[in-house]
Design an enzyme around this catalytic site. Structure first.
Site, mmCIF file in Angstrom:
data_model
loop_
_atom_site.group_PDB
_atom_site.id
_atom_site.type_symbol
_atom_site.label_atom_id
_atom_site.label_comp_id
_atom_site.label_asym_id
_atom_site.label_seq_id
_atom_site.Cartn_x
_atom_site.Cartn_y
_atom_site.Cartn_z
ATOM 1 C CE1 TYR A 174 36.792 35.684 38.213
ATOM 2 C CE2 TYR A 174 38.002 36.333 40.181
ATOM 3 C CZ TYR A 174 36.814 36.181 39.513
ATOM 4 O OH TYR A 174 35.636 36.520 40.134
ATOM 5 C CG ASP A 188 28.037 36.313 45.017
ATOM 6 O OD1 ASP A 188 28.797 35.630 45.734
ATOM 7 O OD2 ASP A 188 28.137 37.550 44.902
ATOM 8 C CE LYS A 246 25.464 32.158 26.301
ATOM 9 N NZ LYS A 246 24.005 32.169 26.552
ATOM 10 C CG ASP A 269 32.775 35.762 41.384
ATOM 11 O OD1 ASP A 269 32.808 35.602 42.621
ATOM 12 O OD2 ASP A 269 32.592 36.874 40.846
ATOM 13 C CG ASP A 274 21.935 31.583 29.208
ATOM 14 O OD1 ASP A 274 22.366 30.403 29.224
ATOM 15 O OD2 ASP A 274 21.560 32.139 28.156
HETATM 16 C C1 IPM Z 1 34.903 35.475 45.747
HETATM 17 C C2 IPM Z 1 35.124 36.954 45.637
HETATM 18 C C3 IPM Z 1 36.436 37.214 44.907
HETATM 19 C C4 IPM Z 1 36.323 36.611 43.515
HETATM 20 C C5 IPM Z 1 36.840 38.703 44.841
HETATM 21 C C6 IPM Z 1 36.909 39.319 46.218
HETATM 22 C C7 IPM Z 1 38.122 38.909 44.083
HETATM 23 O O1 IPM Z 1 34.059 37.569 44.998
HETATM 24 O O2 IPM Z 1 35.724 34.794 46.396
HETATM 25 O O3 IPM Z 1 33.924 34.973 45.204
HETATM 26 O O4 IPM Z 1 35.862 37.285 42.586
HETATM 27 O O5 IPM Z 1 36.708 35.464 43.364
HETATM 28 MN MN MN Z 2 32.466 36.212 44.466
#
Ligand code: IPM
Ligand code: MN
Length: 340
Positions: free
Chosen positions: A130, A242, A181, A238, A214
């Site tokens: 990032y 999710d 990793k 990140d 993984d």
């Molecule tokens: C998160 C989001 C952000 C990230 C995006 C919107 C830049 O996906 O907060 O997880 O990748 O960190």
């Molecule tokens: Mn995210």
């Protein structure tokens, strides 16, 4: 009575509506906030071309905390170059305010894959891929080269790792898993693993584990119970969060705290989900992630009592409602406030 000074960035899509419910619930705890709304996000950009003006950033530094709804253009919106708001607003705030820990707690709701599990991901939030290192060579030619480096500083990794150890040390299970990793990312992975190994003796009662990223994706789905605290880099964090959101009942429940643990400026609290323009304005967005994020904010502001009451109210609501019975955004906010 003067309250905690909180900047509110409702942002785009469902952002403002979920923030409204979060603030409603905070008010119902009796904690007083002195809020200031900031008009930032897609609309502002389209209107003025501003993403985050320097003087606005300076103004934000003066607050105790920032509550953010969501930012991001609608899918198919071609007027805003992709990533403009995400990088220019959200990532800029994370970097400029040195929000080096992205704390993402998960509790598997009834019926989810991770039902009954409770774990936290500590995502490094200012480095890795990032950081923006890299570039193009011979752009636009058949021999074009694009590189995107991962920046890992000893200081940056160590402060994040220390935070994760300290967090694990205060939890009943006292387990910390480094996810990386290291078999392939031999430079970054080596720095992370060495740092973890060197800090570990200071937290002798924390059981330390390591998983490749993984494999961690499989474990999160098949044996989520094996996790207590996970510490990982920015990009892995990140993606993993999710997945963690999905197995815990859906991203609509996932909260996050972007923390500056050194408290040299405000920390930022936001749901993990995005702007969800497709359901914006319909009053059907799930505000629980925003409400939970506001509870994390109260915790960080020293209002532990109010924070704990919100956490309890959210879980009792989720248990009682068996999910989905109440779907209106404001009705959920009311229900959480009533159960406090
Ligand atoms: C998160 C989001 C952000 C990230 C995006 C919107 C830049 O996906 O907060 O997880 O990748 O960190
Ligand atoms: Mn995210």
């Amino acid at each position: 009575m003067s309250g905690h000074r909180v900047a509110v960035i409702g942002g785009d899509g469902i952002g403002p509506e979920v923030c409204r419910e979060a603030l409603k619930v905070v008010a119902a705890t009796g904690v007083v906030l002195d809020t200031t709304d900031f008009d930032l996000g897609a609309d502002r950009f389209v209107r003025t071309g501003d993403v985050l003006p320097d003087d606005t950033l300076e103004e934000l530094r003066g607050f105790e905390a920032i509550l953010l709804g969501a930012v991001g253009p609608a899918i198919g919106d071609t007027t805003i170059p992709p990533g403009t708001l995400e990088r220019g607003l959200l990532l800029r705030l994370r970097f400029a305010l040195d929000l080096y820990v992205n704390l993402r707690p998960f509790t598997g709701v009834p019926g989810s894959i991770a039902e009954g599990c409770e774990f936290v991901v500590v995502r490094e939030n200012t480095e890795g891929t990032y950081a923006g290192e890299g570039g193009f060579l011979r752009k636009g030619t058949p021999h074009e080269v694009a590189t995107q480096g991962s920046v890992n500083t000893r200081m940056g990794v160590e402060r994040c790792v220390r935070f994760a150890f300290a967090l694990a040390a205060h939890r009943p299970e006292r387990r910390l898993t480094l996810v990386h990793k290291t078999n392939v990312l031999t430079f970054a992975g080596d720095l992370w693993q060495r740092t973890v190994n060197e800090v570990a003796p200071e937290f002798g009662d924390v059981a330390l584990e390591y998983n490749h990223v993984d494999a961690a994706c499989i474990y999160l789905v098949e044996q989520p119970r094996r996790y207590d605290v996970i510490v990982t880099d920015n990009l892995f964090g990140d993606i993993l969060t999710d997945l963690a959101g999905a197995v815990s009942g859906g991203i609509g429940f996932a909260a996050s705290a972007n923390l500056n643990p050194a408290r040299t400026g405000p920390s930022l609290f936001e749901p993990v989900h995005g702007a969800a323009h497709d359901i914006a304005g319909k009053g059907v967005a799930n505000p629980l992630a925003a409400i939970h994020s506001a509870a994390l904010m109260l915790d960080f502001l020293g209002e532990d009592d109010a924070a704990a009451r919100i956490h309890k109210s959210i879980s009792s609501f989720i248990d009682a409602e068996q999910l989905g019975t109440t779907s209106a955004t404001s009705a959920i906010g009311d229900a959480i406030a009533e159960r406090l």
